[in-house]
Design an enzyme around this catalytic site. Sequence first.
Site, PDB file in Angstrom:
ATOM      1  N   HIS A  83       0.853  -1.187   0.000  1.00  0.00           N
ATOM      2  CA  HIS A  83       0.000   0.000   0.000  1.00  0.00           C
ATOM      3  C   HIS A  83       0.893   1.241   0.000  1.00  0.00           C
ATOM      4  O   HIS A  83       1.868   1.300   0.756  1.00  0.00           O
ATOM      5  CB  HIS A  83      -0.909  -0.012   1.236  1.00  0.00           C
ATOM      6  CG  HIS A  83      -1.860   1.129   1.263  1.00  0.00           C
ATOM      7  ND1 HIS A  83      -2.975   1.180   0.447  1.00  0.00           N
ATOM      8  CD2 HIS A  83      -1.842   2.291   1.971  1.00  0.00           C
ATOM      9  CE1 HIS A  83      -3.608   2.327   0.667  1.00  0.00           C
ATOM     10  NE2 HIS A  83      -2.946   3.004   1.585  1.00  0.00           N
ATOM     11  N   GLU A 118      -9.268  -9.294   6.927  1.00  0.00           N
ATOM     12  CA  GLU A 118     -10.551  -8.885   6.343  1.00  0.00           C
ATOM     13  C   GLU A 118     -10.697  -7.376   6.225  1.00  0.00           C
ATOM     14  O   GLU A 118     -11.219  -6.877   5.244  1.00  0.00           O
ATOM     15  CB  GLU A 118     -11.711  -9.494   7.123  1.00  0.00           C
ATOM     16  CG  GLU A 118     -11.881 -10.965   6.738  1.00  0.00           C
ATOM     17  CD  GLU A 118     -13.154 -11.573   7.269  1.00  0.00           C
ATOM     18  OE1 GLU A 118     -14.165 -10.846   7.363  1.00  0.00           O
ATOM     19  OE2 GLU A 118     -13.131 -12.781   7.579  1.00  0.00           O
ATOM     20  N   VAL A 146      -9.697  -3.873   5.214  1.00  0.00           N
ATOM     21  CA  VAL A 146      -8.795  -3.429   4.142  1.00  0.00           C
ATOM     22  C   VAL A 146      -7.624  -2.601   4.697  1.00  0.00           C
ATOM     23  O   VAL A 146      -7.812  -1.765   5.573  1.00  0.00           O
ATOM     24  CB  VAL A 146      -9.596  -2.597   3.098  1.00  0.00           C
ATOM     25  CG1 VAL A 146      -8.667  -1.942   2.094  1.00  0.00           C
ATOM     26  CG2 VAL A 146     -10.599  -3.491   2.379  1.00  0.00           C
TER      27      VAL A 146
END
Length: 216
Positions: free
Chosen positions: A124, A157, A159
């Site tokens: 990310h 789960e 994000v």
Amino acid sequence: MESKVFSIGILVSGRGSNMEAVIRKVEEGYIKNAKVVVVISSRRDAPALEKARAHGVEALFIDPKDFWKEPDYERREKLREEYDRKIIAELEKRNVDLVLLAGYMLKLSPHFIRKYKGKIMNIHPSLLPAFPGLNAQKQALEYGVKYAGCTVHFVEEEVDHGPIILQAVVPVYDDDTVETLSERILEKEHEIYPEAVKLYVEGKLEVSGRKVRIKA
Ligand code: GRF
């Protein structure tokens, strides 16, 4: 005795520069005992597909048929899981041990995440937990931070939330645009994603709760 060869599957939706960074480090022998066995795209026209094939890596498009446009939450989540089951079938055919998300734009279903628990990584373009979600570099610029960066983490789960494996920091300059900052961050992404994969394959990542310890 021969050591195990890790089979890596990479999920993409776009450009594929992180995917390519990992493939190169495997080709160069920097990441040993690993093979990228399949690249799967959620977009037919993702440049990542051609890039993967140019490296001799099998690359598939699996059509999500715009399931995210389904307005009903429960039906949409059912379609998401059906889509993920198609991906899982391809990963299982190739005995994939580690799944990398590299610019993969769809949220994974809980089924997928449970199935590959502790075996899915994502990159990310922010220093998580700051700026999760879309347009992280733009969010960072607008917030006025002096340092930005990128994060490789295990996928859970929620994000952009799982245990952090590696991060890298870059300065933010007064005259930065989203493009210049993204480029500076991307250079670091291409360093830390292969590094995290290498550590995983070498068995050097020890996860305990939210903490990932890197063994010597
Ligand atoms: C990267 O900035 C990555 O951090 C984010 O999406 C972008 C993908 O770029 N998740 P690429 O497809 O790897 O070139």
